[in-house]
Motif scaffolding. Structure first.
Motif, mmCIF file in Angstrom:
data_model
loop_
_atom_site.group_PDB
_atom_site.id
_atom_site.type_symbol
_atom_site.label_atom_id
_atom_site.label_comp_id
_atom_site.label_asym_id
_atom_site.label_seq_id
_atom_site.Cartn_x
_atom_site.Cartn_y
_atom_site.Cartn_z
ATOM 1 N N THR A 237 -4.056 -12.944 1.832
ATOM 2 C CA THR A 237 -5.424 -13.067 1.339
ATOM 3 C C THR A 237 -6.350 -13.464 2.475
ATOM 4 O O THR A 237 -6.233 -14.556 3.023
ATOM 5 N N THR B 2 -8.063 -8.150 0.973
ATOM 6 C CA THR B 2 -6.714 -8.535 0.565
ATOM 7 C C THR B 2 -5.759 -7.555 1.245
ATOM 8 O O THR B 2 -5.792 -6.357 0.976
ATOM 9 N N HIS C 73 -0.213 -14.384 -17.063
ATOM 10 C CA HIS C 73 -1.472 -13.659 -16.863
ATOM 11 C C HIS C 73 -1.930 -12.996 -18.164
ATOM 12 O O HIS C 73 -3.123 -13.024 -18.499
ATOM 13 N N GLN D 57 -16.745 -9.388 -14.567
ATOM 14 C CA GLN D 57 -15.403 -9.572 -13.992
ATOM 15 C C GLN D 57 -14.606 -8.270 -14.110
ATOM 16 O O GLN D 57 -14.645 -7.610 -15.150
ATOM 17 N N ARG E 132 -10.775 -6.885 -13.799
ATOM 18 C CA ARG E 132 -9.373 -7.319 -13.772
ATOM 19 C C ARG E 132 -8.505 -6.083 -13.610
ATOM 20 O O ARG E 132 -8.426 -5.237 -14.501
ATOM 21 N N ASP F 141 -13.719 -12.130 -3.488
ATOM 22 C CA ASP F 141 -12.284 -12.033 -3.213
ATOM 23 C C ASP F 141 -11.525 -12.303 -4.502
ATOM 24 O O ASP F 141 -11.907 -13.160 -5.299
ATOM 25 N N PRO F 142 -10.444 -11.572 -4.707
ATOM 26 C CA PRO F 142 -9.750 -11.681 -5.990
ATOM 27 C C PRO F 142 -8.843 -12.906 -6.069
ATOM 28 O O PRO F 142 -8.339 -13.403 -5.068
ATOM 29 N N ARG F 143 -8.635 -13.352 -7.287
ATOM 30 C CA ARG F 143 -7.497 -14.206 -7.577
ATOM 31 C C ARG F 143 -6.306 -13.261 -7.692
ATOM 32 O O ARG F 143 -6.398 -12.207 -8.329
ATOM 33 N N VAL G 96 -2.263 -12.594 -8.677
ATOM 34 C CA VAL G 96 -1.032 -13.017 -9.345
ATOM 35 C C VAL G 96 -0.002 -11.919 -9.117
ATOM 36 O O VAL G 96 -0.224 -10.762 -9.475
ATOM 37 N N TYR H 125 -11.331 -10.011 -10.036
ATOM 38 C CA TYR H 125 -12.524 -10.042 -9.196
ATOM 39 C C TYR H 125 -13.752 -10.430 -10.022
ATOM 40 O O TYR H 125 -13.942 -9.900 -11.122
#
Lengths: 202, 202
Positions: free
Chosen positions: A185, A190, B57, B151, B153, B180-182, B184, B194
């Motif tokens: 990241t 990414t 998730h 958002q 996803r 920047d994305p989270r 998982v 995002y």
């Protein structure tokens, strides 16, 4: 034998250039948005100043890369990187006809006129224990489509460009299966590193 | 006010369905490739058995979702999910004309005939403190294109499908900027969340 990879900065909607040939300020923002410098073999053309995470990722790629395969159009557009590719490694240029006016002595470029597969084979051989990179641009997906690629490295940029040049356009070999990626990241990027695990050619 | 999200399983080359309408076994492999069950409001139609990471998730998405907006074609294709959408929340169906033969009593569906923006506004209002999901399918990118989405996803699947239905096709509002994305990491999927940070409409 050496690993063959392709690599690109790609928008979330799959573009490596926006419409028409715009969007580079978004796609490559991550290369210049940090504090950590990474020099290249041709820092006049390419020098990074990134997040620490991206710097480590860029250094890793520089460290593993033994050779490159590029297309003739890119070679011409960059005027052969004025003699020095930023990665500073032997570079095989795929072309129909070698240029007559190019002074090859002292530069790392070899012109290959018998096709992409032959160029990749040469690059793989010349890379030894290191990796051979193919691209950027259309030679990358051509190599992928021909089953010549072991690793796909995507710098996924959080932007939607809405049009332009697709990274994976016209992929006849689909579906191509990849493994789960290694994820790094960065900031405004990414980094995703996928191994090719199967395709029509696998 | 409630967050509006879009969500999709997408191949690395940007497709939410392969050519023609194939590829779902790849795109949704992650929903069935693990040990951890997650039930839904309509487990006859949709039930998950995933990695622990993906299960968390999926549960998170179920927990935050207060309402949905779907397109009429999907509603018809699924026969209104036989009366029960898998997410079990009030669902607004965007349509030109409400169906005359649909028994709406006791089902969570409301037909909205004055456009997508109105449906999203209703869904946002009805979601209260929760989120409103839009999609899947073309209503998702239409909402994004109209600047209605907060958002994005993406369940990024490590496969290249080579053709089919693009997630982000015909996006007139581009460039759309995301944060920047989270991230998982699941099995055969990388979940990326995002926030939309800017676009022509922002």
């Amino acid at each position: 034998m050496a690993t063959v990879y392709i690599e690109a900065s790609m928008s979330l909607d799959g573009f490596i250039a926006g419409p028409p040939n715009s969007g580079f300020e978004h796609l490559f923002a991550w290369c210049r948005n940090g504090d950590v410098p990474t020099s290249t073999a041709n820092s006049t053309r390419v020098a990074y100043r990134t997040s620490a995470a991206s710097a480590a990722h860029v250094r890793e790629l520089n460290d593993i890369t033994g050779t490159l395969v590029v297309g003739r159009r890119l070679f011409d557009t960059t005027n052969g990187w004025d003699g020095t590719h930023p990665m500073g490694v032997p570079t095989f240029v795929v072309t129909h006809t070698a240029p007559e006016d190019w002074k090859a002595e002292g530069t790392p470029f070899t012109f290959v006129t018998d096709g992409l597969a032959a160029a990749v084979e040469l690059a793989r051989w010349a890379a030894g224990d290191k990796a051979a990179g193919v691209g950027p641009g259309s030679v990358a997906w051509q190599a992928l489509d021909a089953g010549l690629v072991d690793q796909v490295r995507i710098d996924l940029v959080p932007v939607l460009l809405g049009g332009g040049t697709l990274m994976f356009d016209r992929l006849g070999a689909a579906p191509v299966h990849l493994g789960d990626p290694r994820v790094v990241t960065g900031t405004a990027v990414t980094h995703l590193v996928y191994d090719v695990t199967g395709g029509r050619h696998a």
